[in-house]
Design a protein around this motif. Structure first.
Motif, PDB file in Angstrom:
ATOM      1  N   SER A 172       0.809  -1.215   0.000  1.00  0.00           N
ATOM      2  CA  SER A 172       0.000   0.000   0.000  1.00  0.00           C
ATOM      3  C   SER A 172       0.846   1.270   0.000  1.00  0.00           C
ATOM      4  N   VAL A 173       2.151   1.175   0.263  1.00  0.00           N
ATOM      5  CA  VAL A 173       3.016   2.340   0.288  1.00  0.00           C
ATOM      6  C   VAL A 173       3.893   2.325  -0.964  1.00  0.00           C
ATOM      7  N   ARG A 174       3.247   2.396  -2.098  1.00  0.00           N
ATOM      8  CA  ARG A 174       3.974   2.400  -3.362  1.00  0.00           C
ATOM      9  C   ARG A 174       4.181   3.838  -3.803  1.00  0.00           C
ATOM     10  N   ALA A 175       5.268   4.070  -4.466  1.00  0.00           N
ATOM     11  CA  ALA A 175       5.580   5.413  -4.935  1.00  0.00           C
ATOM     12  C   ALA A 175       4.728   5.758  -6.153  1.00  0.00           C
ATOM     13  N   GLU A 176       4.455   7.038  -6.302  1.00  0.00           N
ATOM     14  CA  GLU A 176       3.762   7.484  -7.503  1.00  0.00           C
ATOM     15  C   GLU A 176       4.800   7.640  -8.606  1.00  0.00           C
ATOM     16  N   LEU A 177       4.554   6.984  -9.718  1.00  0.00           N
ATOM     17  CA  LEU A 177       5.454   7.081 -10.863  1.00  0.00           C
ATOM     18  C   LEU A 177       4.927   8.110 -11.836  1.00  0.00           C
ATOM     19  N   VAL A 178       5.867   8.817 -12.464  1.00  0.00           N
ATOM     20  CA  VAL A 178       5.504   9.802 -13.481  1.00  0.00           C
ATOM     21  C   VAL A 178       6.338   9.557 -14.728  1.00  0.00           C
ATOM     22  N   VAL A 179       5.747   9.841 -15.865  1.00  0.00           N
ATOM     23  CA  VAL A 179       6.443   9.738 -17.147  1.00  0.00           C
ATOM     24  C   VAL A 179       7.040  11.106 -17.429  1.00  0.00           C
ATOM     25  N   ILE A 180       8.322  11.116 -17.801  1.00  0.00           N
ATOM     26  CA  ILE A 180       9.037  12.377 -17.989  1.00  0.00           C
ATOM     27  C   ILE A 180       9.628  12.489 -19.385  1.00  0.00           C
ATOM     28  N   MET A 181       9.778  13.750 -19.796  1.00  0.00           N
ATOM     29  CA  MET A 181      10.431  14.068 -21.071  1.00  0.00           C
ATOM     30  C   MET A 181      11.284  15.307 -20.883  1.00  0.00           C
ATOM     31  N   HIS A 182      12.057  15.612 -21.892  1.00  0.00           N
ATOM     32  CA  HIS A 182      12.868  16.827 -21.927  1.00  0.00           C
ATOM     33  C   HIS A 182      11.930  18.034 -21.970  1.00  0.00           C
ATOM     34  N   MET A 223      18.207   8.092 -15.168  1.00  0.00           N
ATOM     35  CA  MET A 223      17.063   8.424 -16.018  1.00  0.00           C
ATOM     36  C   MET A 223      16.923   9.934 -16.149  1.00  0.00           C
ATOM     37  N   LEU A 224      17.014  10.653 -15.045  1.00  0.00           N
ATOM     38  CA  LEU A 224      16.914  12.109 -15.094  1.00  0.00           C
ATOM     39  C   LEU A 224      18.008  12.708 -15.974  1.00  0.00           C
ATOM     40  N   ASP A 225      19.239  12.203 -15.836  1.00  0.00           N
ATOM     41  CA  ASP A 225      20.350  12.693 -16.669  1.00  0.00           C
ATOM     42  C   ASP A 225      20.094  12.417 -18.145  1.00  0.00           C
ATOM     43  N   LEU A 226      19.685  11.192 -18.466  1.00  0.00           N
ATOM     44  CA  LEU A 226      19.461  10.815 -19.860  1.00  0.00           C
ATOM     45  C   LEU A 226      18.347  11.638 -20.498  1.00  0.00           C
ATOM     46  N   VAL A 227      17.225  11.752 -19.823  1.00  0.00           N
ATOM     47  CA  VAL A 227      16.080  12.490 -20.369  1.00  0.00           C
ATOM     48  C   VAL A 227      16.410  13.978 -20.486  1.00  0.00           C
ATOM     49  N   SER A 228      17.097  14.533 -19.510  1.00  0.00           N
ATOM     50  CA  SER A 228      17.401  15.968 -19.543  1.00  0.00           C
ATOM     51  C   SER A 228      18.400  16.334 -20.640  1.00  0.00           C
ATOM     52  N   GLN A 229      19.170  15.360 -21.118  1.00  0.00           N
ATOM     53  CA  GLN A 229      20.175  15.622 -22.151  1.00  0.00           C
ATOM     54  C   GLN A 229      19.739  15.200 -23.551  1.00  0.00           C
ATOM     55  N   ASN A 230      18.566  14.546 -23.664  1.00  0.00           N
ATOM     56  CA  ASN A 230      18.119  14.027 -24.954  1.00  0.00           C
ATOM     57  C   ASN A 230      16.640  14.320 -25.172  1.00  0.00           C
ATOM     58  N   PRO A 231      16.321  15.301 -26.018  1.00  0.00           N
ATOM     59  CA  PRO A 231      14.919  15.697 -26.213  1.00  0.00           C
ATOM     60  C   PRO A 231      13.983  14.605 -26.713  1.00  0.00           C
ATOM     61  N   GLY A 232      14.457  13.580 -27.380  1.00  0.00           N
ATOM     62  CA  GLY A 232      13.567  12.548 -27.905  1.00  0.00           C
ATOM     63  C   GLY A 232      13.328  11.379 -26.960  1.00  0.00           C
ATOM     64  N   VAL A 233      13.931  11.401 -25.785  1.00  0.00           N
ATOM     65  CA  VAL A 233      13.826  10.270 -24.855  1.00  0.00           C
ATOM     66  C   VAL A 233      12.648  10.472 -23.911  1.00  0.00           C
ATOM     67  N   ILE A 234      11.942   9.380 -23.643  1.00  0.00           N
ATOM     68  CA  ILE A 234      10.852   9.387 -22.680  1.00  0.00           C
ATOM     69  C   ILE A 234      11.129   8.263 -21.673  1.00  0.00           C
ATOM     70  N   GLY A 235      10.910   8.572 -20.389  1.00  0.00           N
ATOM     71  CA  GLY A 235      11.170   7.580 -19.346  1.00  0.00           C
ATOM     72  C   GLY A 235      10.229   7.792 -18.174  1.00  0.00           C
TER      73      GLY A 235
END
Length: 152
Positions: free
Chosen positions: A32-42, A121-133
């Motif tokens: 019941s204590v699961r983290a909220e996940l979000v989909v991120i992009m550049h 993941m944050l590093d990869l997405v922040s440096q690559n506009p076409g990546v989604i994670g």
């Protein structure tokens, strides 16, 4: 003598049930204590949000372009991959792996690349506009944009 045996038996049974309740209770609490996940992009992706169906199509290898026409590359986050696919498409990791095995074998696609940590993941997405994670909401910073939030 019988009284001592009976009391030891009762104490053993009590210990068993107490351990069982603690074990089951801790599993329920953890679930019941699961983290909220979000989909991120550049931030330069120019998309304020994406629909659930668009996210499903991208991460299941059905679409390689964003609704606006730009190319997109999905990347899986190893630390929360199981929860992501359970929340997104209600599938277990063995089911997801089987799905990708069929697509790879038939030559119709390849699974998303995998990243080990939220920080990567944050590093990869922040440096690559076409990546989604995806990451836990608690680690999102100004380098990325949240385009979809999964319900835990």
């Amino acid at each position: 003598m019988n009284r001592a045996i009976g009391s030891r038996h009762w104490a053993g049974a009590t210990s068993f049930w107490l351990c069982l309740c603690l074990f089951l209770g801790s599993g329920l609490l953890a679930a019941s204590v699961r983290a909220e996940l979000v989909v991120i992009m550049h931030p330069d992706s120019a998309l304020p949000s994406l629909s659930r169906q668009a996210i499903v199509n991208i991460f299941m290898g059905r679409h390689f372009r964003l609704p606006g026409g730009g190319a997109v590359v999905p990347v899986d986050n190893q630390c929360c991959r199981e929860q992501f696919y359970r929340d997104l498409v209600d599938k277990t990791l063995p089911e997801i792996n089987s799905y990708w095995a069929r697509l790879v074998f038939s030559g119709r696609g390849s699974p998303p690349q995998k990243i080990s940590t939220d920080a990567e993941m944050l590093d990869l997405v922040s440096q690559n506009p076409g990546v989604i994670g995806y990451v836990e909401r608690s680690v999102v910073d100004a380098r990325v944009t949240v385009v979809y939030a999964l319900s835990p």
